[in-house]
Design an enzyme around this catalytic site. Structure first.
Site, mmCIF file in Angstrom:
data_model
loop_
_atom_site.group_PDB
_atom_site.id
_atom_site.type_symbol
_atom_site.label_atom_id
_atom_site.label_comp_id
_atom_site.label_asym_id
_atom_site.label_seq_id
_atom_site.Cartn_x
_atom_site.Cartn_y
_atom_site.Cartn_z
ATOM 1 N N HIS A 118 -3.357 -0.984 10.790
ATOM 2 C CA HIS A 118 -4.387 0.047 10.800
ATOM 3 C C HIS A 118 -4.270 0.767 12.146
ATOM 4 O O HIS A 118 -3.879 0.147 13.140
ATOM 5 C CB HIS A 118 -5.743 -0.663 10.691
ATOM 6 N N ASP A 195 -5.691 -8.837 14.276
ATOM 7 C CA ASP A 195 -6.726 -7.937 13.769
ATOM 8 C C ASP A 195 -7.286 -8.576 12.492
ATOM 9 O O ASP A 195 -6.634 -8.563 11.450
ATOM 10 C CB ASP A 195 -6.102 -6.565 13.482
ATOM 11 N N GLN A 198 -9.852 -7.321 8.094
ATOM 12 C CA GLN A 198 -9.725 -7.356 6.644
ATOM 13 C C GLN A 198 -9.653 -8.790 6.108
ATOM 14 O O GLN A 198 -9.701 -8.998 4.903
ATOM 15 C CB GLN A 198 -8.467 -6.570 6.267
#
Lengths: 406, 149
Positions: A118, A195, A198
């Protein structure tokens, strides 16, 4: 333990009309319990936390610090001080890039990311690489969306200082082998940034088992309000890092020309904190626990299977990522021959079906898969089989609206 | 007009059977226009005879509304002079933003006036104005549009 239908009743917005909400990877909905927790904070103990010497302020501080402990427990941090509250994943990753990256990455060093990232886990590293003369190296997935061992072992080298990888891709939905990558990164002397925006809403996360040195998450994708997120950082690393933002509440002692900083985590939380929404995040975590990740996963798998089986029956639809529905984490990204995803999404909106269309803040990945733009349907545990049926039915009528046959 | 009706009656024809799509190899002005939120990406080509638009075309990709809108736009600006074309762009963008609503102004847009209802679809405004915005930039800042040739 209620059934999933009982849980769905807690989401007023889902029961307010006939909308099918399939954009959960962008942001989830919030149950009444979370909204009530935030409201209750402001109704009963609102004052500026961490400062006041009176009951309300101490109550606000306690609520805020309890929320920190809840987050720490939820993702397996070894101590609460390893959790820094931020606005979201983007801010968490920027904090790491500025406070760790800028200091520890030098000319000739390399930062390894994947082409699936992302933008929030790409642009901060682009910035560090540009300013410090380092090189950005990209891991590329195979056709099934998998980053193979050969791929990461060939690109993570002694020059690598930081490896930054999304736990779950917001486009393919694939879960990256972050534990294996972290192990290899550590063997080369690099640190591992994950990250988790999600992944955290959908699976049990243990940052220590993964071997993450930093782990970022957003509250709004996991039932909490917008504007609250967190960064996990390994204690030893956080302790050595300089502050990201400076100002109120993050100091120890200040003179006209100098300052010493507060202990972590407060060193990284300048200004009045977002205690109300931190309380909301803690309530969201309690809610997710009450549903249970086993039930969450079971429902997501059931719905993803139905979606992918349905899409396979439409010859003009192309699905990206793995052919195995179990590797999608509730995310199905696809294109429709001859119809731009924006037109598809607009037509579906006319039928009260909400899906995402665009580049999903992952333009390098769109370039990599050769699609300018894609459509994405993403489900959460409160979605239903009936909603999948509506989505597939309405989707099958889009091409007719767009002028292809009758 | 409802969205589906807009597609069926106006947009699809220009999107599926465009009349002005293509590249002008010896264009005087070439400018790329991008709508970052959607990924619409067009390049506009123009040949001038003095101040008059002698030929124009576009290529690129994007949603049906962006493509149909630029296709209709080219129809409207052929044979017009620069000043008239810039004025038409102002009218079109004003209409889409809901700032220009009087029939007389909108009639000047001829077929492109059919996109007026996009004014009620905020997510699609940028798609509809992309071609017109690019044309206005091209004519007001020809220096930008000559670098790309």
């Amino acid at each position: 333990m209620g059934s999933l239908q009982d849980f769905r009743k807690d989401f007023d917005i889902l029961n307010s009309g006939d909308y099918v909400y399939f954009d959960n990877a962008a942001t989830s909905q919030r149950p009444r319990q979370v909204l009530d927790a935030v409201t209750n904070f402001y109704k009963t103990t609102n004052a500026n936390p961490l400062r006041g010497l009176y009951d309300w302020s101490m109550g606000a501080t306690e609520a805020y610090e309890n929320a920190r402990s809840t987050v720490a427990d939820f993702i397996g941090a070894s101590r609460a001080e390893e959790i820094i509250f931020t606005r979201n994943t983007t801010e968490s990753l920027n904090l790491v890039a500025y406070s760790y990256g800028m200091e520890n990455v030098h000319e000739g060093d390399e930062i390894v990311v994947t082409v699936m990232e992302h933008h929030s886990n790409l642009l901060p590293w682009q910035m560090v690489a540009k300013k410090n003369g380092a090189k950005l190296v990209f891991l590329e997935p195979d056709e099934e969306g998998v980053i193979t061992k050969e791929e990461y072992e060939s690109k993570i080298t002694d020059k690598t200082k930081i490896v930054a990888v999304g736990h779950v891709s917001n486009v393919f939905g694939i879960t990256n082998p972050v534990k294996e990558i972290a192990e290899y990164a550590h063997s080369k002397g690099a640190i591992m940034v994950v990250d988790g925006a999600q992944s955290t809403p959908h699976m049990s996360v243990d940052v220590q088992a993964i071997g993450a040195d930093f782990f970022a998450l957003s509250g709004h994708k996991m039932l909490a309000p917008m504007g609250i997120g967190a960064l996990y950082g390994r204690y030893e690393l956080l302790e050595k890092m300089q502050p990201f933002l400076t100002g109120g509440e993050m100091i120890e002692y200040v003179t006209r020309t100098d300052a010493t900083y507060a202990e972590i985590p407060h060193k990284f939380e300048a200004g009045t904190v977002n205690a109300g929404d931190a309380v909301g995040l803690a309530a969201a975590i309690e809610y997710i626990k009450s549903v249970g990740f086993d039930k969450i996963e079971e429902q997501e798998l059931k719905l993803t299977k139905l979606i992918m089986e349905g899409l396979a029956k439409l010859p003009y639809i192309k699905v990206y990522g793995s052919k195995d529905y179990r590797k999608h984490c509730g995310i199905v990204t696809f294109t429709m021959e001859g119809v731009h995803p924006h037109d598809m999404s607009s037509v579906l909106n006319d039928d009260h079906v909400c899906i995402r269309a665009g580049h999903h803040c992952a333009q390098p990945l769109m370039q990599f898969i050769g699609a300018g733009s894609t459509a994405r349907a993403s489900v959460y545990f409160y979605n239903t089989e009936e909603e999948v049926a509506v989505f597939l039915d309405k989707l099958s009528k889009v091409r007719e609206v767009m002028g292809y046959g009758a | 007009m409802e969205l589906k009706q807009l597609y069926r009656e106006i947009v699809n024809e220009h999107n599926l059977h465009p009349v002005n799509r293509g590249k002008i190899e010896d264009a005087d002005l070439v400018l790329r226009g991008v709508n970052p939120s959607c990924g619409d990406d067009i390049t506009l080509y123009m040949k001038l005879d003095g101040d008059v638009i002698k030929a124009a075309s576009y290529d690129g990709s994007g949603c049906a509304i962006s493509q149909a809108s630029v296709d209709m736009m080219v129809d409207q600006i052929l044979g017009k002079n620069k000043e008239e074309a810039i004025k038409l762009a102002g009218t079109f963008m004003g209409m889409i933003k809901g700032e220009i609503t009087d029939e007389e102004s909108i009639e000047a847009l001829d077929e492109a006036a059919a996109l007026q209802d996009v004014a009620h679809m905020p997510a699609r405004v940028k798609c509809a104005v992309l071609g017109w915005h690019t044309m206005q930039e091209m004519l007001e800042h020809p220096e930008k549009a000559q670098e790309n040739k």
